[in-house]
Design a protein around this motif. Structure first.
Motif, PDB file in Angstrom:
ATOM      1  N   ARG A  41      53.574 -30.090   2.940  1.00  0.00           N
ATOM      2  CA  ARG A  41      55.072 -29.771   2.803  1.00  0.00           C
ATOM      3  C   ARG A  41      55.256 -28.169   2.348  1.00  0.00           C
ATOM      4  O   ARG A  41      56.324 -27.986   1.576  1.00  0.00           O
ATOM      5  CB  ARG A  41      55.921 -30.782   2.055  1.00  0.00           C
ATOM      6  N   HIS A  93      42.947 -31.029  -4.264  1.00  0.00           N
ATOM      7  CA  HIS A  93      43.965 -31.923  -3.782  1.00  0.00           C
ATOM      8  C   HIS A  93      44.299 -33.051  -4.855  1.00  0.00           C
ATOM      9  O   HIS A  93      45.526 -33.497  -4.560  1.00  0.00           O
ATOM     10  CB  HIS A  93      43.445 -32.559  -2.291  1.00  0.00           C
ATOM     11  N   GLN A  95      45.214 -32.709  -7.726  1.00  0.00           N
ATOM     12  CA  GLN A  95      46.332 -31.951  -8.413  1.00  0.00           C
ATOM     13  C   GLN A  95      47.555 -31.975  -7.698  1.00  0.00           C
ATOM     14  O   GLN A  95      48.486 -31.673  -8.156  1.00  0.00           O
ATOM     15  CB  GLN A  95      45.758 -30.734  -9.079  1.00  0.00           C
ATOM     16  N   LEU A  96      47.246 -31.693  -6.223  1.00  0.00           N
ATOM     17  CA  LEU A  96      48.403 -31.668  -5.357  1.00  0.00           C
ATOM     18  C   LEU A  96      49.207 -32.832  -4.452  1.00  0.00           C
ATOM     19  O   LEU A  96      49.753 -32.708  -3.749  1.00  0.00           O
ATOM     20  CB  LEU A  96      48.125 -30.605  -4.215  1.00  0.00           C
ATOM     21  N   LEU A  97      48.814 -34.041  -5.257  1.00  0.00           N
ATOM     22  CA  LEU A  97      48.940 -35.200  -4.559  1.00  0.00           C
ATOM     23  C   LEU A  97      50.524 -35.555  -4.504  1.00  0.00           C
ATOM     24  O   LEU A  97      51.106 -36.214  -3.506  1.00  0.00           O
ATOM     25  CB  LEU A  97      48.600 -36.463  -5.260  1.00  0.00           C
ATOM     26  N   HIS A  98      51.233 -34.844  -5.253  1.00  0.00           N
ATOM     27  CA  HIS A  98      52.727 -35.055  -5.177  1.00  0.00           C
ATOM     28  C   HIS A  98      53.553 -34.454  -3.984  1.00  0.00           C
ATOM     29  O   HIS A  98      54.626 -34.954  -3.594  1.00  0.00           O
ATOM     30  CB  HIS A  98      53.485 -34.419  -6.562  1.00  0.00           C
ATOM     31  N   HIS A  99      52.804 -33.789  -3.124  1.00  0.00           N
ATOM     32  CA  HIS A  99      53.357 -33.350  -1.951  1.00  0.00           C
ATOM     33  C   HIS A  99      53.177 -34.195  -0.957  1.00  0.00           C
ATOM     34  O   HIS A  99      53.620 -34.027   0.172  1.00  0.00           O
ATOM     35  CB  HIS A  99      52.836 -31.926  -1.598  1.00  0.00           C
ATOM     36  N   THR A 101      53.191 -38.336   0.564  1.00  0.00           N
ATOM     37  CA  THR A 101      53.656 -39.863   0.564  1.00  0.00           C
ATOM     38  C   THR A 101      52.479 -40.826   0.144  1.00  0.00           C
ATOM     39  O   THR A 101      51.311 -40.424   0.307  1.00  0.00           O
ATOM     40  CB  THR A 101      54.209 -40.333   1.811  1.00  0.00           C
ATOM     41  N   PRO A 102      52.787 -41.832  -0.283  1.00  0.00           N
ATOM     42  CA  PRO A 102      51.628 -42.733  -0.803  1.00  0.00           C
ATOM     43  C   PRO A 102      50.699 -42.990   0.385  1.00  0.00           C
ATOM     44  O   PRO A 102      49.421 -43.390   0.094  1.00  0.00           O
ATOM     45  CB  PRO A 102      52.311 -43.915  -1.289  1.00  0.00           C
ATOM     46  N   ARG A 105      48.359 -40.452   0.832  1.00  0.00           N
ATOM     47  CA  ARG A 105      47.292 -39.835  -0.428  1.00  0.00           C
ATOM     48  C   ARG A 105      46.190 -40.857  -0.091  1.00  0.00           C
ATOM     49  O   ARG A 105      44.936 -40.340  -0.375  1.00  0.00           O
ATOM     50  CB  ARG A 105      47.963 -40.356  -1.587  1.00  0.00           C
TER      51      ARG A 105
END
Length: 132
Positions: A41, A93, A95-99, A101-102, A105
């Motif tokens: 995203r 990656h 560190q960027l998991l917030h971008h 959806t579960p 991930r």
């Protein structure tokens, strides 16, 4: 199967995977970027995607050569080259998991963890190869 056979199989797998990813990202950067794991995203950058593709192709070359030239130093160099990319790639990656959806991930982390575990598992097998 012998250690040499397992090592060659692992090197072949990593080489082919890097080649496929490299060709895809280099020749079809938008399509590659549209994978949720890749684009995350964020804004599209064709230059970055093509550079990533070229780097993946370069990595596939050293892994591929190590498949054909099965020597300790070559295999260790190829695996080290791959790990120098794969380990930080996993860390970035994480560190960027917030971008994501579960549901996005889990497969991402599984793939990137495997990308580190496979070469780490192959490295000890190189001790059984010729030194040259």
């Amino acid at each position: 199967m012998s250690a040499r056979t397992w090592l060659r199989a692992g090197l072949a797998f990593l080489s082919v995977a890097q080649f496929v990813v490299g060709v895809w990202a280099l020749l079809f950067p938008r399509s590659f970027f549209d994978i949720p794991w890749v684009g995350m995203r964020m804004p599209y950058n064709s230059h970055l995607m093509m550079d990533y593709g070229a780097m993946s192709l370069a990595t596939s070359v050293v892994l591929g050569v190590s498949f054909f030239v099965v020597r300790r130093s070559m295999a260790r160099t190829a695996l080290a080259v791959y790990l120098v990319f794969a380990a930080p790639h996993l860390a970035i990656h994480i560190q960027l998991l917030h971008h994501l959806t579960p549901g996005e991930r889990v497969p991402l982390l599984a793939a990137l963890t495997a990308a580190v575990v496979i070469p780490l598992a192959l490295l000890p097998l190189t001790s059984r190869l010729e030194k040259a």
